[in-house]
Design an enzyme around this catalytic site. Structure first.
Site, PDB file in Angstrom:
ATOM      1  N   ASP A 121       0.829  -1.202   0.000  1.00 19.12           N
ATOM      2  CA  ASP A 121       0.000   0.000   0.000  1.00 19.12           C
ATOM      3  C   ASP A 121       0.862   1.251   0.000  1.00 19.12           C
ATOM      4  O   ASP A 121       2.021   1.225   0.396  1.00 19.12           O
ATOM      5  CB  ASP A 121      -0.869   0.021   1.264  1.00 19.12           C
ATOM      6  CG  ASP A 121      -2.130  -0.793   1.094  1.00 19.12           C
ATOM      7  OD1 ASP A 121      -2.428  -1.181  -0.044  1.00 19.12           O
ATOM      8  OD2 ASP A 121      -2.815  -1.021   2.109  1.00 19.12           O
ATOM      9  N   LYS A 143      -3.435   3.021  -2.878  1.00 18.48           N
ATOM     10  CA  LYS A 143      -4.625   3.808  -3.190  1.00 18.48           C
ATOM     11  C   LYS A 143      -4.340   5.251  -2.891  1.00 18.48           C
ATOM     12  O   LYS A 143      -3.984   5.597  -1.792  1.00 18.48           O
ATOM     13  CB  LYS A 143      -5.793   3.348  -2.317  1.00 18.48           C
ATOM     14  CG  LYS A 143      -6.159   1.925  -2.535  1.00 18.48           C
ATOM     15  CD  LYS A 143      -6.970   1.444  -1.355  1.00 18.48           C
ATOM     16  CE  LYS A 143      -7.125  -0.058  -1.406  1.00 18.48           C
ATOM     17  NZ  LYS A 143      -7.449  -0.599  -0.098  1.00 18.48           N
ATOM     18  N   MET A 254      -7.786   9.624   8.671  1.00 21.24           N
ATOM     19  CA  MET A 254      -8.500   9.966   7.436  1.00 21.24           C
ATOM     20  C   MET A 254      -9.474  11.117   7.678  1.00 21.24           C
ATOM     21  O   MET A 254     -10.587  11.128   7.145  1.00 21.24           O
ATOM     22  CB  MET A 254      -9.281   8.743   6.898  1.00 21.24           C
ATOM     23  CG  MET A 254      -8.403   7.554   6.587  1.00 21.24           C
ATOM     24  SD  MET A 254      -9.337   6.097   6.102  1.00 21.24           S
ATOM     25  CE  MET A 254      -9.843   5.447   7.689  1.00 21.24           C
TER      26      MET A 254
HETATM   27  N1  SAH Z   1      -3.939   0.772   9.315  1.00 24.20           N
HETATM   28  C1  SAH Z   1      -3.386   2.123   9.399  1.00 24.20           C
HETATM   29  C2  SAH Z   1      -4.423   3.175   9.098  1.00 24.20           C
HETATM   30  C3  SAH Z   1      -5.025   3.106   7.713  1.00 24.20           C
HETATM   31  S1  SAH Z   1      -6.124   4.422   7.385  1.00 24.20           S
HETATM   32  C4  SAH Z   1      -2.732   2.313  10.767  1.00 24.20           C
HETATM   33  O1  SAH Z   1      -2.922   1.483  11.671  1.00 24.20           O
HETATM   34  O2  SAH Z   1      -2.001   3.284  10.909  1.00 24.20           O
HETATM   35  C5  SAH Z   1      -5.048   5.591   6.622  1.00 24.20           C
HETATM   36  C6  SAH Z   1      -4.878   6.815   7.513  1.00 24.20           C
HETATM   37  O3  SAH Z   1      -3.869   6.567   8.489  1.00 24.20           O
HETATM   38  C7  SAH Z   1      -4.391   8.052   6.816  1.00 24.20           C
HETATM   39  O4  SAH Z   1      -5.439   8.729   6.156  1.00 24.20           O
HETATM   40  C8  SAH Z   1      -3.871   8.866   7.991  1.00 24.20           C
HETATM   41  O5  SAH Z   1      -4.941   9.431   8.733  1.00 24.20           O
HETATM   42  C9  SAH Z   1      -3.260   7.775   8.839  1.00 24.20           C
HETATM   43  N2  SAH Z   1      -1.806   7.637   8.644  1.00 24.20           N
HETATM   44  C10 SAH Z   1      -1.152   6.492   8.341  1.00 24.20           C
HETATM   45  N3  SAH Z   1       0.177   6.706   8.286  1.00 24.20           N
HETATM   46  C11 SAH Z   1       0.363   8.015   8.567  1.00 24.20           C
HETATM   47  C12 SAH Z   1       1.505   8.848   8.678  1.00 24.20           C
HETATM   48  N4  SAH Z   1       2.739   8.380   8.490  1.00 24.20           N
HETATM   49  N5  SAH Z   1       1.321  10.156   8.999  1.00 24.20           N
HETATM   50  C13 SAH Z   1       0.104  10.648   9.200  1.00 24.20           C
HETATM   51  N6  SAH Z   1      -1.015   9.914   9.106  1.00 24.20           N
HETATM   52  C14 SAH Z   1      -0.892   8.612   8.800  1.00 24.20           C
END
Ligand code: SAH
Length: 342
Positions: A121, A143, A254
């Site tokens: 991803d 995505k 998100m």
């Molecule tokens: N499974 C992931 C989340 C997926 S949803 C987890 O546990 O982190 C995707 C969202 O995660 C993004 O829209 C953002 O809100 C957040 N996100 C993931 N990585 C990030 C990063 N390095 N910095 C800021 N937001 C992040």
């Protein structure tokens, strides 16, 4: 085994049963070699060594290969013994953490090392995959927000077909696979298709990205709970009411697109106008940035800063604890003063 040699123009013979030899075959091809294969010792003929610079003999447990080293020695062909590939035909969902290689777990790194195929991803740590997954075909199913590069059902199908073809498939996701990662759906699909599936948890951005900005999601006597919310779609007023009523830290993933609705909803639900809010963009990257304001000020502040996804929104008193964050120090000092003055 990692292979740094350039074998362009060289012919390598890989011997061993296809399932055992599959990784070596891919690796020598990736190194530029013309790869000939021999699955069974019964089919061996000395002419097969003509023009071959090297034989990679995969230990598939068949004693029929025993005379091969002697034949190679006589013909002056280099022979390298290699272990058989780990059994394939399975899917491993791997949590990749918030985006840097050094926040991958030891178990995640091991799974990548053993992978035949990696479906990754956009938010997973993918820049170094050629090194982290040296034997794997790398497939970007990332995505971009708003448009899905590869549809979820198609990703699931691809993984399942690949595992059914005997591959050791890794699905590398950002953060933790079970936090807004559709990991649960992928597990169910694999199980339905009869494909063995396992899950390696990851460091979720919900906790680690606030931490990158110096914000602890809980802190003694400040917040003894935190709620992780998806801002993908606006919440209902009931949900705003419950969240505001909890009095703990709220972490939104998100949430950039729905920020105005969310903050207005919490305000209607009775949350204080001056509740501290931070938005942490691109956590753990060189361009990580934190924007701090209050519940009623954050929409303007985010607009002025042109805040973009991916970002984490943190709402709660804990935001004031982020003194380590230089960029926001001035603003935080003012916030802390105003709290002191209350
Ligand atoms: N499974 C992931 C989340 C997926 S949803 C987890 O546990 O982190 C995707 C969202 O995660 C993004 O829209 C953002 O809100 C957040 N996100 C993931 N990585 C990030 C990063 N390095 N910095 C800021 N937001 C992040």
């Amino acid at each position: 085994m990692q292979l740094n040699a350039d074998l362009t123009g060289q012919t390598v013979l890989v011997t061993g049963a296809p399932a055992a030899a599959r990784r070596a075959i891919r690796r020598y091809r990736a190194a530029g070699a013309t790869v000939h294969t021999l699955a069974s010792p019964a089919d061996f003929r000395s002419e097969l060594l003509d023009g071959v610079v090297m034989v990679a003999a995969i230990n598939d447990g068949d004693s029929g290969w025993l005379p091969l080293p002697e034949t190679c020695r006589r013909r002056g062909v280099l022979l390298v013994n290699e272990e058989a590939a780990a059994p394939g035909g399975r899917v491993t969902l791997v949590g990749g953490g918030p985006g840097t290689d050094d926040l991958l777990t030891v178990r995640a790194r091991q799974a990548l090392l053993e992978a035949d195929v990696v479906y990754f991803d956009r938010l997973a740590p993918h820049r170094n995959l050629t090194v982290l997954a040296p034997g794997a075909e790398l497939i970007d199913v990332g995505k971009q927000p708003g448009h899905h590069k590869v549809k979820q059902a198609d990703i699931e199908n691809l993984m399942i077909q690949s595992a059914l073809a005997g591959n050791n498939v890794v699905r590398l996701k950002g953060g933790d696979p079970f936090v807004f990662g559709r990991g649960g759906e992928e597990v169910i699909s694999c199980a339905k298709a009869g494909v063995p599936v396992s899950v390696i948890p990851g460091v979720t951005s919900a906790i680690s990205v606030p931490a990158a900005a110096g914000i602890p999601v809980t802190h003694r006597e400040v917040s003894h709970m935190f709620t992780v919310v998806s801002g993908h779609a606006p919440l209902t007023d009931d949900e705003h009411l419950h969240l505001a009523g909890l009095g703990g830290t709220v972490v939104v993933l998100m949430g950039v697109g729905t920020l105005p609705q969310f903050t207005a909803g919490l305000r209607r639900a009775g949350m204080r106008a001056d509740m501290p809010v931070a938005i942490v963009e691109r956590g753990y990257s060189d361009s990580q940035r934190t924007t701090v304001s209050t519940l009623t000020g954050i929409v303007t502040a985010a607009g002025a800063a042109r805040v973009k996804s991916p970002a984490i929104l943190v709402i709660g008193e804990v935001v004031k604890l982020a003194h380590g964050c230089k960029e926001t120090a001035g603003r935080l000092a003012r916030l802390a003063d105003s709290v002191g003055a209350q």
